[in-house]
Structure formats: structure tokens, C-alpha cells
Enzyme design. Structure first.
Site, PDB file in Angstrom:
ATOM      1  N   ASP A   1      -0.262 -47.972  92.909  1.00 23.51           N
ATOM      2  CA  ASP A   1      -1.416 -48.696  92.387  1.00 23.51           C
ATOM      3  C   ASP A   1      -2.347 -47.655  91.783  1.00 23.51           C
ATOM      4  OD1 ASP A   1      -3.749 -50.059  91.890  1.00 23.51           O
ATOM      5  OD2 ASP A   1      -4.050 -50.775  93.939  1.00 23.51           O
TER       6      ASP A   1
ATOM      7  N   LYS B   1      -9.473 -45.148  84.019  1.00 26.54           N
ATOM      8  CA  LYS B   1      -8.672 -46.319  83.650  1.00 26.54           C
ATOM      9  C   LYS B   1      -9.378 -47.168  82.596  1.00 26.54           C
ATOM     10  CE  LYS B   1      -6.201 -50.046  86.088  1.00 26.54           C
ATOM     11  NZ  LYS B   1      -5.889 -50.515  87.456  1.00 26.54           N
TER      12      LYS B   1
ATOM     13  N   GLU C   1      -0.866 -56.303  88.526  1.00 22.75           N
ATOM     14  CA  GLU C   1      -1.451 -56.146  89.860  1.00 22.75           C
ATOM     15  C   GLU C   1      -1.497 -57.457  90.657  1.00 22.75           C
ATOM     16  OE1 GLU C   1      -4.990 -53.959  88.893  1.00 22.75           O
ATOM     17  OE2 GLU C   1      -3.797 -52.221  88.331  1.00 22.75           O
TER      18      GLU C   1
ATOM     19  N   ASP D   1      -8.509 -60.859  91.706  1.00 22.26           N
ATOM     20  CA  ASP D   1      -8.513 -59.404  91.918  1.00 22.26           C
ATOM     21  C   ASP D   1      -9.688 -58.777  91.181  1.00 22.26           C
ATOM     22  OD1 ASP D   1      -8.094 -56.675  91.979  1.00 22.26           O
ATOM     23  OD2 ASP D   1      -6.023 -56.738  91.324  1.00 22.26           O
TER      24      ASP D   1
HETATM   25  N1  ADP Z   1     -17.783 -53.318 101.240  1.00 18.06           N
HETATM   26  C1  ADP Z   1     -17.829 -53.419  99.920  1.00 18.06           C
HETATM   27  N2  ADP Z   1     -18.742 -54.233  99.320  1.00 18.06           N
HETATM   28  C2  ADP Z   1     -18.814 -54.329  97.994  1.00 18.06           C
HETATM   29  N3  ADP Z   1     -18.013 -53.654  97.155  1.00 18.06           N
HETATM   30  C3  ADP Z   1     -17.084 -52.847  97.690  1.00 18.06           C
HETATM   31  C4  ADP Z   1     -16.931 -52.691  99.077  1.00 18.06           C
HETATM   32  N4  ADP Z   1     -15.905 -51.822  99.291  1.00 18.06           N
HETATM   33  C5  ADP Z   1     -15.455 -51.458  98.070  1.00 18.06           C
HETATM   34  N5  ADP Z   1     -16.166 -52.059  97.105  1.00 18.06           N
HETATM   35  C6  ADP Z   1     -16.039 -51.894  95.656  1.00 18.06           C
HETATM   36  O1  ADP Z   1     -14.736 -52.149  95.218  1.00 18.06           O
HETATM   37  C7  ADP Z   1     -14.496 -51.399  94.038  1.00 18.06           C
HETATM   38  C8  ADP Z   1     -13.205 -50.685  94.160  1.00 18.06           C
HETATM   39  O2  ADP Z   1     -12.214 -51.584  94.458  1.00 18.06           O
HETATM   40  P1  ADP Z   1     -10.694 -51.187  94.342  1.00 18.06           P
HETATM   41  O3  ADP Z   1      -9.924 -52.404  94.652  1.00 18.06           O
HETATM   42  O4  ADP Z   1     -10.426 -49.969  95.115  1.00 18.06           O
HETATM   43  O5  ADP Z   1     -10.718 -50.902  92.793  1.00 18.06           O
HETATM   44  P2  ADP Z   1      -9.662 -50.437  91.748  1.00 18.06           P
HETATM   45  O6  ADP Z   1      -8.509 -51.356  91.871  1.00 18.06           O
HETATM   46  O7  ADP Z   1     -10.396 -50.607  90.490  1.00 18.06           O
HETATM   47  O8  ADP Z   1      -9.342 -49.030  92.052  1.00 18.06           O
HETATM   48  C9  ADP Z   1     -15.653 -50.460  93.861  1.00 18.06           C
HETATM   49  O9  ADP Z   1     -16.537 -50.977  92.889  1.00 18.06           O
HETATM   50  C10 ADP Z   1     -16.278 -50.474  95.225  1.00 18.06           C
HETATM   51  O10 ADP Z   1     -17.661 -50.174  95.191  1.00 18.06           O
HETATM   52 MG    MG Z   2      -6.981 -52.565  92.037  1.00 15.39          MG
END
Ligand code: ADP
Ligand code: MG
Lengths: 170, 622
Positions: free
Chosen positions: B25, B87, B184, B206
Site C-alpha cells: 500500500d 503521491k 485500494e 476510503d
Molecule cells: N485519529 C485520527 N483522527 C483523524 N484523522 C486521522 C487519525 N489518524 C489518522 N488520521 C489521518 O488519516 C490520514 C492518513 O490516513 P492513511 O489511511 O494512512 O492515508 P494514506 O492512505 O493517504 O496514506 C492523515 O490525514 C491522518 O492525519
Molecule cells: Mg490509503
């Protein structure tokens, strides 16, 4: 030309059993999808890609009420002349103009309820055409008569699409 | 109807070591790698036991590179060389990037994709992404004890062709063999569906750091069929952070901050946002570069008010996907929540309200995509016996078309068409004696070319002079199972042809990649020749096994002389395999591949006939 019905082992007719088509499509994909051949040699991977693409395209055409009718007309050797022959009954065209005006008004007013109502009207008109096309093609074998209805159906489907797009401006 | 089972090409070769395959991922915020071990998917940790790798790359003077937590620590003090959320730049031009605004990097306008100026030179987003993928590849190779046979790399379902192409290039650059680019939400659906033996219509919502995807799927008897997908390739948690940062600046009466302060403030905002998932209010504290301190209290109510329109923006694609699938919210049995940003309370609430049911939060939103990708990689590598595998039927997210007169788009493949797919359309000349036709391929839903993404332009030359409208140019679009497009054009009467793999206007050429591979430090260290030989052998062995299994299963489809020819070429390949002559192995494999093409096509025809014959007569509708 290739016969999309044959590809799925289905009898060529307009009133198609959507579930039978879907079952056949899944069965074909289960045997030709490229994922099934990810570990195979290049020749088989290419053959799988070509077959799978063909089956998906045939499925898309047969699911679509306008494309399915076009395909049946082509199989019957009739040129539906969608692009050039635009002569349509006056009454139908007038009704289309009215609907378009109504759509423009509803869109300008952001009237979701009116849009939904218009959508229903257009879809009902489309369904009526589909039933009539099935009768012309499957029963009467009147392909020229069907072609005229198909053109109307195409108009209506486009309009329905525009109504959908008006719902969700991007 | 029972699904038809056909022998896996390698089934005849008996039990063997599973091939090392992983799912990756590659996220905007975090990336991770997972694999299937003894039938169970699990994410692979780094040496300190951490599974997530922050998608951050820092370039150091002198050519060093830091990736992940190490780079993350320097976001605030070295923002121009520390690239986060790369990305969002994949497959994007300077124009697109400028529109989304406020990244602190030194952008360089380049044909195709924007580039970044760093202390280590100008880098393309593909190279930056490849650094992240390389770290994950090495992590997996260490854990699995050897080189990988292949990887499934995930992309947002709503990625267009340019973004997919860029992702694929990055994986190649990182030394990965890409088994498949997988959407995804589809990967998440696989993980959820198999875990819960779910059947029926499900949706995946997502919301990550930089992208939003929504897919509707039908899960039935080992088939995952995507009915429709929609999204926003530039909407995610990052946007919520920016709102908070802007609010804090306004509250403190400050103007546009310098790059360092901007980055620090956004980081503080992000931490506050994440705390608000648990707390009703939270302090927002940020030390500015000039020593001043910005301190505010942010309540959840204020946060939700500041960002309500962002949450609303997710609902438009949701509605559109449902409409495209011909479904209403009540038809959806469950909404699987994926991505860290779905932890926000008002996102949860909005989804619950829209669907009239509580969303499903029982999977780890950070890992589910990688786990699903690992399960798919395991299937694609041939590690699961036939009958225990499943089938993914995915769709193309955005319509494909070409430019016609007046800058209008003629749609050739509509969005949400099942892939792979191929479609041809005929066009004609506009002027008398016209001998060339320029073909402009675009992707998007709008009617005007100017509002769609330009993917490629190419020319068909040498059309014999004819009156206007007499030439018959057939343009064929093919989209493969990765969602990648290739286009060819052919004038019917003369047979003149032209084709492109759609790369030119966005993405790297094949020679760019080869050069980068050569330039990469790691590859210089490896013995490139030994690697090439090993790869040729693996490929050759795989091919020989596949052809033997095919002959064993369907030898009846071969005439005696055809069979003899294949046996001869197999023996030839067998003889070349133990040798050290890479070119000879490749030649023998190519010859066998070419010779087996008609056989492969016939086998496929036979497989389809069997599939249809396996169904009841009633289904056949005779
Ligand atoms: N507890 C939370 N509350 C709100 N937002 C969150 C929390 N934990 C993670 N995030 C947010 O989720 C996002 C990252 O999500 P993720 O699924 O890892 O993203 P990506 O797939 O883009 O890498 C970030 O914007 C992060 O701040
Ligand atoms: Mg993701």
C-alpha cells in the site's frame, strides 16, 4: 462481424434475461480473466487479455438497451443509420424540447425534486420504447420499425444522462 | 451455477515452494508491505517492530536519502528537501499542483510531470516514490529470505491513467516486478469479504491523507465485482489539516508564514485533528521559527464547522457511484471504512446518515488495503490451488475519449466499464486530400477537451489522399487489468497504422526508466549481469512449466506436428536453462512463446466453451 450473443451462448433477442447474461459473463471471465494467467507464459497472458477484454465489451454492449438493439439490427443486416438519418416524428421532437426546457429550468432553480420527477418521466418513456423495440425485433421482425424506436430511445437515454449529471455537477 | 474450475497452469508440476509475493500500500501518508504466511496475511514490520512507513523522503547533500520516520523528523527544519505526500504529485503537471497550492517545495516545470529541486538534484515524483518502495522491498526480502517474485501495488481507484502509469514506473524503478496494480478499495473489499465471508452489495469508503475513493461491489461466491467507483484524487486528511492551520493563523492575526513555519503549523494541526477523534477540545501549539509561540484551543465543534464542506464533498462521489450502479443507499448491506481520516467523528456521522446504518469499522483502517493486496498477490503468484482462489472484476474509474472537431470529447469507453476492455471506433477525415490525422486521447467526464486530462497525442500519417469523409480510421482503445491504456489507429483502405502506449504527455519513457535504473546507486552495486541471468532463468522455468502443464491438460487441441514443434522448443529451452548465456535463454523462451501462441488462443476458446457448457440448458436460453 462477431456475434456477442453467441459469445455467451445466448439466443439473439432483445428481451434478454439480464441474469442469464450476467451468469454467462461471470462464467466466461472465471475462465479467461488475466488474473487466472498471471503465472502463465506471455502467449497465454496475451490471449487471456484479448479474450477477457472481448467478453467485457460484449457484456457492456448487451447490457446497454441502445447498443443491444444496434447489435441486433447489425446482425440482421440493417444499417440503423443513427448518425445521418435524423428525421424523427415532430411530436417526439417537440416533447424532447419541452423536457429539455424543463431540465434547464430545474437545473437553474436547483430543484432536486423536479429533477427526480423529470428523471422518472424520461425513464418511463425509455422503458416504453424498450418494450416496443422488443416487440418489433423479437416478434414482428420489423427491423426498420425498430430502428426508428431505437433512435428515440437513444435521445431519451442521453437526456436521462444529462439529468443525472445535473444532479451532481462536478 | 458452480464456478468453472480450470487447472492452474502450474498445477501439473506438483507441490512446490510458494513464490515470494507481497502486497504494497503506497499511501499518501503512510506506506506498508504485507505478505501471506501459512494462509494468513500479515503486515511486515521494520527492525524496530513498526509496520507503517511514513511516506516521506529526505534528500541529503552528497546523495544520501532518508525514508520514513528518519525523514519525518526533519519535516520542520528541512522542508524543501523533505518530500511528504508525494503521491499527490504523481502523474501531475505544474498547473495541477499549483492549483492545489501551498506545498513548500521548489517545483520545476517539466514536460509531463512536475519535478522537485532538492539538494541532491532535480527529482521526479516517480523517483521519490521509488525510494519508499525500495525500502519496503528490502524489508520484505529480509523477512522472506530472498528476492521477491512479484508485488501487487495498490492505487486509488480514482487514479487516472497518468497516475497509474507513474506508480507502475516507480515500482519498476524500485526493482519490483508488478503483478498487478490493484485499486485500494477493491483490496480492502477482498480483505473484508474473505475475513467475514460477506455476500451481497458492499461499499468501501476510503478517506486517506490525500485521496478519497468510494467503490460499490457485489460479493458473491468467490467473485468480487466492482459495480461502480467514484472519488476525488485530491481530497483527504491533509485538507483538514490546512483548514485548521489557516484558522489558527487568522485567529493569531498572522499572514502567510514562511515554508518552515507553514510545515510546523500543519503538523501541529494534524496532531490536533487526530486528538479530536477522542477529545472534545484540544490545545494547538506551534513554535514559530522566530521564537514566538502560537497557542490556541480548538474545539471539536469548531473543527467540524471549519471542515463541514470537505465532508460534504465526499458525499457527491458517493451519490454518483450509487447512481452509476443503479442502486440506492438502502441496497448497500455494509459500508467498510478505510483510511486514517475515516476516524474523524463527523465523517463517520455523515456516512451513517447517508446510508441509514452504522458504518463498519472492524478492520484496522491503516492495514486493510495492504492485507488485501497481499492476499491478491498470493493468488496471482499461483500460491493457492484452483478452487480456493477468487476472481476480481474491476472497472475503469473515468471515461476515455478522443478529441473531435471544436474541442469536444467523443467518449469511447465510459466510466465504470469492466476491465480489461477493448473498443474500436471509426473516424474520418475533415478535409479533401487530408493525409494525416492527429489523435488526442483524453480522460474525464466533461464535454470539453480543455476540462479533461490530456493523456497522449499521436499522429496517423500516410493516409492516401481521398475526398473529405472517405477515409476510415479505426481507433482502438485497450485497457488492461491494471487499468492502463494503449491506443492504436489504423486507416482501413490503406492499412496505415500507428499506436502508442499512452505515456508521452504524462509519465516517463522506457528509456528514462532504464537510465534511472542504471543510475541508481543500489543497482550499480549489484551485479547487473547476474541479476539478468537469474531473471531469465526464473522466467524460462516458469514458461516451460506453464507450457508443459498446458500440453498435459489440453494436448488434444494440438495437431501432431504442432505438438512435436512445441516439444522440440521445450527441449531447446531446457538445454539453455542451466547455461550462463542470458541471451540464449531469452531467445529460446521467445521462440517457445511465439510458437505456443495459437495453442494458447485455442485453449482459451476451449476454456470458454467449457465454462458455458457447464451451465444448465435453461441458462443457455435456447
Ligand atoms: N485519529 C485520527 N483522527 C483523524 N484523522 C486521522 C487519525 N489518524 C489518522 N488520521 C489521518 O488519516 C490520514 C492518513 O490516513 P492513511 O489511511 O494512512 O492515508 P494514506 O492512505 O493517504 O496514506 C492523515 O490525514 C491522518 O492525519
Ligand atoms: Mg490509503
Amino acid at each position: 462481424m462477431s456475434n456477442h450473443f453467441e459469445l455467451f451462448g445466448l439466443a439473439p433477442k432483445y428481451a434478454l434475461d439480464a441474469e442469464a447474461l450476467e451468469r454467462a459473463w461471470r462464467a466466461v471471465q472465471a475462465s479467461v480473466h488475466p488474473d487466472r494467467y498471471a503465472a502463465a507464459g506471455a502467449a497465454e497472458r496475451r490471449a487471456a487479455l484479448a479474450w477477457s477484454a472481448r467478453a467485457n465489451e460484449a457484456y457492456r454492449m448487451l447490457k446497454d438497451p441502445v447498443e443491444r438493439a444496434r447489435h441486433l439490427l447489425e446482425l440482421a443486416g440493417v444499417d440503423p443509420r443513427f448518425e445521418t438519418d435524423t428525421a424523427m416524428p415532430e411530436a417526439f421532437l417537440e416533447r424532447q424540447l419541452e423536457l429539455r426546457e424543463a431540465l434547464a429550468e430545474a437545473r437553474a432553480a436547483r430543484d432536486a425534486a423536479r429533477l427526480a420527477q423529470l428523471r422518472e418521466e424520461v425513464l418511463a418513456a425509455a422503458r416504453a420504447r424498450e418494450a416496443a423495440i422488443a416487440e418489433r425485433i423479437d416478434v414482428a421482425r420489423d427491423y426498420a420499425g425498430a430502428a426508428a424506436l431505437v433512435r428515440e430511445l437513444q435521445f431519451l437515454r442521453r437526456l436521462a444522462q444529462e439529468i443525472d449529471d445535473a444532479h451532481a455537477p462536478e | 451455477m458452480a464456478l468453472l474450475q480450470i487447472a492452474e497452469p502450474e498445477a501439473a508440476s506438483g507441490p512446490r515452494e510458494p513464490r515470494r509475493a507481497v502486497g504494497i500500500d503506497l499511501g499518501t501518508t503512510n506506506s506498508l508491505v504485507a505478505t501471506v504466511c501459512d494462509g494468513v496475511p500479515r503486515a511486515l514490520p521494520d527492525e524496530e517492530g513498526r509496520v507503517l512507513l511514513p511516506s516521506i523522503v529526505r534528500y541529503l547533500p552528497g546523495g544520501g536519502v532518508q525514508v520514513g520516520y528518519e525523514a519525518q523528523a526533519h519535516q520542520g527544519d528541512d522542508p524543501k528537501n523533505t518530500i511528504a505526500s508525494v503521491k499527490r504529485l504523481m502523474g501531475r503537471g505544474l498547473k495541477d499542483v499549483a492549483r492545489s497550492g501551498n506545498a513548500p517545495y521548489d517545483f520545476v516545470d517539466a514536460p509531463g510531470m512536475v519535478q522537485l529541486r532538492t539538494v541532491a538534484g532535480v527529482k521526479s515524483p516517480v523517483e521519490v516514490s521509488a525510494e519508499i518502495l525500495r525500502v519496503l522491498r528490502l524489508r520484505a526480502e529480509r523477512a522472506l529470505g530472498g528476492p521477491l517474485a512479484g508485488a501487487v501495488v495498490t492505487v486509488p481507484a480514482y487514479f487516472d491513467d497518468a497516475q497509474r502509469q507513474a506508480t507502475r514506473d516507480a515500482a519498476r524503478l524500485a526493482g519490483l516486478e508488478v503483478l498487478r496494480l490493484l485499486n485500494e478499495p477493491t483490496a480492502a473489499a477482498v480483505a473484508y469479504g474473505l475475513e467475514n465471508a460477506a455476500e451481497g452489495v458492499y461499499a468501501v469508503f476510503d478517506l486517506g491523507g490525500g485521496t478519497f475513493d468510494f467503490s460499490v461491489l457485489r460479493l458473491a461466491r468467490g467473485v468480487f465485482e466492482v459495480l461502480a467507483t467514484a472519488g476525488d484524487a485530491a481530497l483527504g486528511g491533509d485538507d483538514f489539516d490546512l483548514r485548521i492551520a489557516r484558522w489558527a493563523l487568522a485567529q493569531a492575526g498572522l499572514g502567510e508564514p514562511a515554508a518552515k513555519d507553514a510545515r510546523r503549523l500543519v503538523l501541529a494541526a494534524r496532531a490536533a485533528k487526530e486528538r479530536l477523534a477522542q477529545q472534545d477540545e484540544t490545545p494547538l501549539v506551534c513554535e514559530l521559527a522566530d521564537g514566538r509561540r502560537l497557542e490556541r484551543v480548538l474545539s471539536r465543534a469548531t473543527f467540524e464547522r471549519l471542515t463541514a464542506d470537505l465532508v460534504d464533498r465526499t458525499l457527491a462521489p458517493v451519490a454518483r457511484a450509487l447512481r452509476d450502479a443503479g442502486l440506492s443507499p438502502a441496497d448497500v448491506k455494509g459500508v467498510v471504512m478505510v483510511g486514517g481520516a475515516t476516524r474523524m467523528r463527523h465523517v463517520q456521522r455523515a456516512v451513517a446518515e447517508f446510508f441509514g446504518r452504522a458504518p463498519l469499522n472492524d478492520l484496522d483502517p491503516d492495514q486493510v488495503v495492504a492485507l488485501g493486496a497481499a492476499m491478491q498477490a498470493n493468488v496471482l503468484a499461483g500460491n493457492r490451488p484452483a478452487g480456493e482462489d477468487w476472481l476480481l472484476l474491476d472497472v475503469i474509474p473515468l471515461s476515455l475519449g478522443i478529441e473531435t472537431m471544436g474541442g469536444l470529447v467523443e467518449r469511447i469507453i465510459p466510466r465504470n466499464s469492466a476491465i480489461p476492455t477493448a473498443r474500436a471506433q471509426e473516424f474520418t477525415t475533415f478535409k479533401d486530400g487530408q493525409t494525416a490525422m492527429s489523435i488526442h486521447v483524453v480522460q474525464g467526464e466533461r464535454e470539453l477537451v480543455a476540462d479533461c486530462r490530456s493523456l497522449a497525442r499521436f499522429e496517423l500519417r500516410g493516409i492516401p489522399p481521398m475526398p473529405a469523409g472517405a477515409a476510415r480510421v479505426r481507433v482502438t482503445f485497450q485497457v488492461d487489468a491494471d487499468g492502463l491504456l494503449s491506443v492504436s489507429a489504423r486507416e482501413k483502405s490503406s492499412g496505415v497504422e500507428a499506436s502508442v502506449a499512452v505515456k508521452p504527455s504524462y509519465g516517463l519513457t522506457e528509456s528514462d526508466i532504464e537510465r534511472m535504473l542504471r543510475d541508481s546507486v543500489e543497482h550499480a552495486r549489484e551485479d547487473a549481469q547476474a541479476r539478468a541471468l537469474a531473471e531469465a532463468r526464473v522466467e524460462g522455468e516458469r514458461l516451460a512449466a506453464a507450457v508443459r502443464a498446458a500440453i498435459a491438460a489440453d494436448g488434444a487441441l494440438l495437431a501432431a506436428d504442432e505438438r512435436a514443434e512445441l516439444e522440440r522448443l521445450l527441449a531447446h529451452l531446457d538445454a539453455a536453462l542451466p547455461g550462463a548465456d542470458t541471451a540464449a535463454i531469452r531467445r529460446a523462451a521467445d521462440a517457445l512463446n511465439r510458437a505456443s501462441e495459437p495453442f494458447a488462443a485455442r485453449r482459451m476458446d476451449a476454456a470458454v466453451r467449457r465454462a458455458l457448457a457447464g451451465r444448465s440448458l435453461a441458462d443457455l436460453d435456447v
